[in-house]
Design a protein around this motif. Structure first.
Motif, PDB file in Angstrom:
ATOM      1  N   GLN A   1      20.818  99.618  44.157  1.00  0.00           N
ATOM      2  CA  GLN A   1      21.022  98.752  44.394  1.00  0.00           C
ATOM      3  C   GLN A   1      21.148  97.698  45.769  1.00  0.00           C
ATOM      4  O   GLN A   1      22.291  98.368  46.226  1.00  0.00           O
ATOM      5  CB  GLN A   1      21.495  97.722  43.452  1.00  0.00           C
ATOM      6  CG  GLN A   1      22.878  98.271  43.413  1.00  0.00           C
ATOM      7  CD  GLN A   1      23.717  97.365  41.776  1.00  0.00           C
ATOM      8  OE1 GLN A   1      24.161  96.632  41.637  1.00  0.00           O
ATOM      9  NE2 GLN A   1      23.530  98.266  39.952  1.00  0.00           N
ATOM     10  N   ALA A   2      20.938  96.519  45.888  1.00  0.00           N
ATOM     11  CA  ALA A   2      21.481  96.193  47.021  1.00  0.00           C
ATOM     12  C   ALA A   2      21.625  94.824  47.127  1.00  0.00           C
ATOM     13  O   ALA A   2      21.117  94.082  46.360  1.00  0.00           O
ATOM     14  CB  ALA A   2      20.813  96.828  48.467  1.00  0.00           C
TER      15      ALA A   2
ATOM     16  N   ARG B   1      13.004  84.279  52.970  1.00  0.00           N
ATOM     17  CA  ARG B   1      13.065  84.953  53.567  1.00  0.00           C
ATOM     18  C   ARG B   1      13.660  86.106  53.069  1.00  0.00           C
ATOM     19  O   ARG B   1      14.807  85.863  52.980  1.00  0.00           O
ATOM     20  CB  ARG B   1      12.314  85.525  54.984  1.00  0.00           C
ATOM     21  CG  ARG B   1      11.360  85.427  56.007  1.00  0.00           C
ATOM     22  CD  ARG B   1      11.705  84.810  57.505  1.00  0.00           C
ATOM     23  NE  ARG B   1      13.080  84.015  57.668  1.00  0.00           N
ATOM     24  CZ  ARG B   1      13.716  83.769  58.915  1.00  0.00           C
ATOM     25  NH1 ARG B   1      12.787  83.986  59.733  1.00  0.00           N
ATOM     26  NH2 ARG B   1      14.638  82.808  58.787  1.00  0.00           N
ATOM     27  N   LEU B   2      13.157  86.977  53.149  1.00  0.00           N
ATOM     28  CA  LEU B   2      14.302  88.830  51.813  1.00  0.00           C
ATOM     29  C   LEU B   2      14.397  89.171  52.555  1.00  0.00           C
ATOM     30  O   LEU B   2      13.534  89.739  53.422  1.00  0.00           O
ATOM     31  CB  LEU B   2      13.152  88.738  50.518  1.00  0.00           C
ATOM     32  CG  LEU B   2      14.779  90.075  49.997  1.00  0.00           C
ATOM     33  CD1 LEU B   2      15.539  88.976  49.501  1.00  0.00           C
ATOM     34  CD2 LEU B   2      13.776  91.127  49.045  1.00  0.00           C
ATOM     35  N   ALA B   3      14.991  89.739  53.229  1.00  0.00           N
ATOM     36  CA  ALA B   3      15.657  91.284  54.200  1.00  0.00           C
ATOM     37  C   ALA B   3      15.464  92.332  53.450  1.00  0.00           C
ATOM     38  O   ALA B   3      16.401  92.511  52.538  1.00  0.00           O
ATOM     39  CB  ALA B   3      17.029  91.666  55.270  1.00  0.00           C
ATOM     40  N   VAL B   4      14.573  93.485  53.410  1.00  0.00           N
ATOM     41  CA  VAL B   4      14.330  93.997  52.423  1.00  0.00           C
ATOM     42  C   VAL B   4      15.204  95.048  52.588  1.00  0.00           C
ATOM     43  O   VAL B   4      15.281  95.948  54.119  1.00  0.00           O
ATOM     44  CB  VAL B   4      12.603  94.729  52.726  1.00  0.00           C
ATOM     45  CG1 VAL B   4      13.101  96.056  51.643  1.00  0.00           C
ATOM     46  CG2 VAL B   4      12.449  93.279  51.506  1.00  0.00           C
ATOM     47  N   PRO B   5      16.698  95.634  51.815  1.00  0.00           N
ATOM     48  CA  PRO B   5      17.759  96.820  52.151  1.00  0.00           C
ATOM     49  C   PRO B   5      16.930  97.684  53.140  1.00  0.00           C
ATOM     50  O   PRO B   5      15.830  98.585  52.620  1.00  0.00           O
ATOM     51  CB  PRO B   5      18.088  97.084  51.040  1.00  0.00           C
ATOM     52  CG  PRO B   5      17.663  95.462  50.563  1.00  0.00           C
ATOM     53  CD  PRO B   5      17.297  95.380  50.216  1.00  0.00           C
TER      54      PRO B   5
ATOM     55  N   ARG C   1      13.762 100.137  52.010  1.00  0.00           N
ATOM     56  CA  ARG C   1      12.911 100.790  53.005  1.00  0.00           C
ATOM     57  C   ARG C   1      12.443 102.289  53.514  1.00  0.00           C
ATOM     58  O   ARG C   1      11.146 102.549  53.520  1.00  0.00           O
ATOM     59  CB  ARG C   1      12.856  99.981  54.351  1.00  0.00           C
ATOM     60  CG  ARG C   1      13.029  99.319  54.230  1.00  0.00           C
ATOM     61  CD  ARG C   1      13.003  97.982  55.917  1.00  0.00           C
ATOM     62  NE  ARG C   1      13.703  98.173  56.960  1.00  0.00           N
ATOM     63  CZ  ARG C   1      14.824  98.021  57.280  1.00  0.00           C
ATOM     64  NH1 ARG C   1      15.817  96.733  56.210  1.00  0.00           N
ATOM     65  NH2 ARG C   1      15.979  98.349  57.954  1.00  0.00           N
ATOM     66  N   ALA C   2      13.363 103.333  53.237  1.00  0.00           N
ATOM     67  CA  ALA C   2      13.452 104.100  53.708  1.00  0.00           C
ATOM     68  C   ALA C   2      12.589 104.930  52.700  1.00  0.00           C
ATOM     69  O   ALA C   2      11.855 106.314  53.193  1.00  0.00           O
ATOM     70  CB  ALA C   2      14.459 104.840  53.945  1.00  0.00           C
ATOM     71  N   GLU C   3      12.482 104.871  51.328  1.00  0.00           N
ATOM     72  CA  GLU C   3      11.182 105.600  50.915  1.00  0.00           C
ATOM     73  C   GLU C   3      10.130 104.754  50.366  1.00  0.00           C
ATOM     74  O   GLU C   3       9.300 105.753  49.230  1.00  0.00           O
ATOM     75  CB  GLU C   3      12.163 104.906  49.238  1.00  0.00           C
ATOM     76  CG  GLU C   3      13.889 105.747  48.738  1.00  0.00           C
ATOM     77  CD  GLU C   3      13.405 107.427  48.923  1.00  0.00           C
ATOM     78  OE1 GLU C   3      12.604 108.348  48.758  1.00  0.00           O
ATOM     79  OE2 GLU C   3      14.595 107.595  49.886  1.00  0.00           O
TER      80      GLU C   3
ATOM     81  N   VAL D   1      16.817  95.739  42.961  1.00  0.00           N
ATOM     82  CA  VAL D   1      17.400  96.815  42.264  1.00  0.00           C
ATOM     83  C   VAL D   1      16.610  97.716  42.572  1.00  0.00           C
ATOM     84  O   VAL D   1      14.781  97.381  42.297  1.00  0.00           O
ATOM     85  CB  VAL D   1      17.929  95.825  40.772  1.00  0.00           C
ATOM     86  CG1 VAL D   1      17.581  97.528  39.836  1.00  0.00           C
ATOM     87  CG2 VAL D   1      18.929  95.427  40.333  1.00  0.00           C
ATOM     88  N   GLY D   2      16.672  99.096  42.991  1.00  0.00           N
ATOM     89  CA  GLY D   2      15.510  99.803  42.625  1.00  0.00           C
ATOM     90  C   GLY D   2      14.944 100.270  41.959  1.00  0.00           C
ATOM     91  O   GLY D   2      16.105 100.839  40.937  1.00  0.00           O
TER      92      GLY D   2
END
Length: 162
Positions: free
Chosen positions: A6-7, A16-20, A24-26, A123-124
């Motif tokens: 989570q972040a 706008r939501l900055a995707v953590p 993004r890496a996944e 939350v992922g």
């Protein structure tokens, strides 16, 4: 793709939501789209409002895979048709901008518990991300952990067909 963790972030005043970066890496790489522009392809997500006041974000490829599993026939029952209207009619595609942000549709924000300038927890959850009001997520974290054994046992029973 296995989104975990989570972040805490903020939905800015422009929705706008900055995707953590940890998520993004996944995410899968963006699919090239035929265009006359020199602009690089950008990843598209599907924003889906949920009855609990949150928003779920699926990579479009994951959403499409799940959609195929739900593929309706031309002769579907009224309840199935209504479910499809809700799942697909209320969802929207959102695309990353150059700063790794997605703009959450105002209509979706209007029917959830989220709004511009809100502090949220992303939350992922395996194949998607969930956007929760930060305070509400934090209040229920310990409670959720306490439910782990009960939920796991209940789901195991269902899988065994009991």
């Amino acid at each position: 793709m296995n989104l975990i963790g989570q972040a805490d972030v903020v939905i800015d005043a422009k929705a706008r939501l900055a995707v953590p970066s940890k998520f993004r890496a996944e995410l899968p790489p963006p699919q090239p789209v035929p265009t006359t522009s020199d602009e690089p392809p950008r990843l598209t997500l599907v924003a889906m409002p949920r009855p609990d006041g949150t928003v779920w974000l699926y990579p479009e490829s994951a959403f499409n895979e799940l959609s195929v599993k739900r593929a309706p026939s031309l002769d579907i029952e009224d309840e199935e048709a209504e479910l499809n209207r809700i799942l697909f009619g209320m969802s929207e595609r959102v695309t990353f901008d150059s700063q790794h942000r997605v703009t959450l549709p105002r209509k979706i924000l209007g029917i959830t518990d989220l709004k511009p300038s809100d502090e949220v927890t992303v939350v992922g959850v395996q194949n998607h991300m969930e956007i929760h009001p930060r305070e509400r997520w934090a209040e229920r974290e310990r409670e959720r952990l306490g439910q782990l054994s009960t939920l796991a046992a209940r789901l195991a029973q269902r899988r065994r067909g009991l």
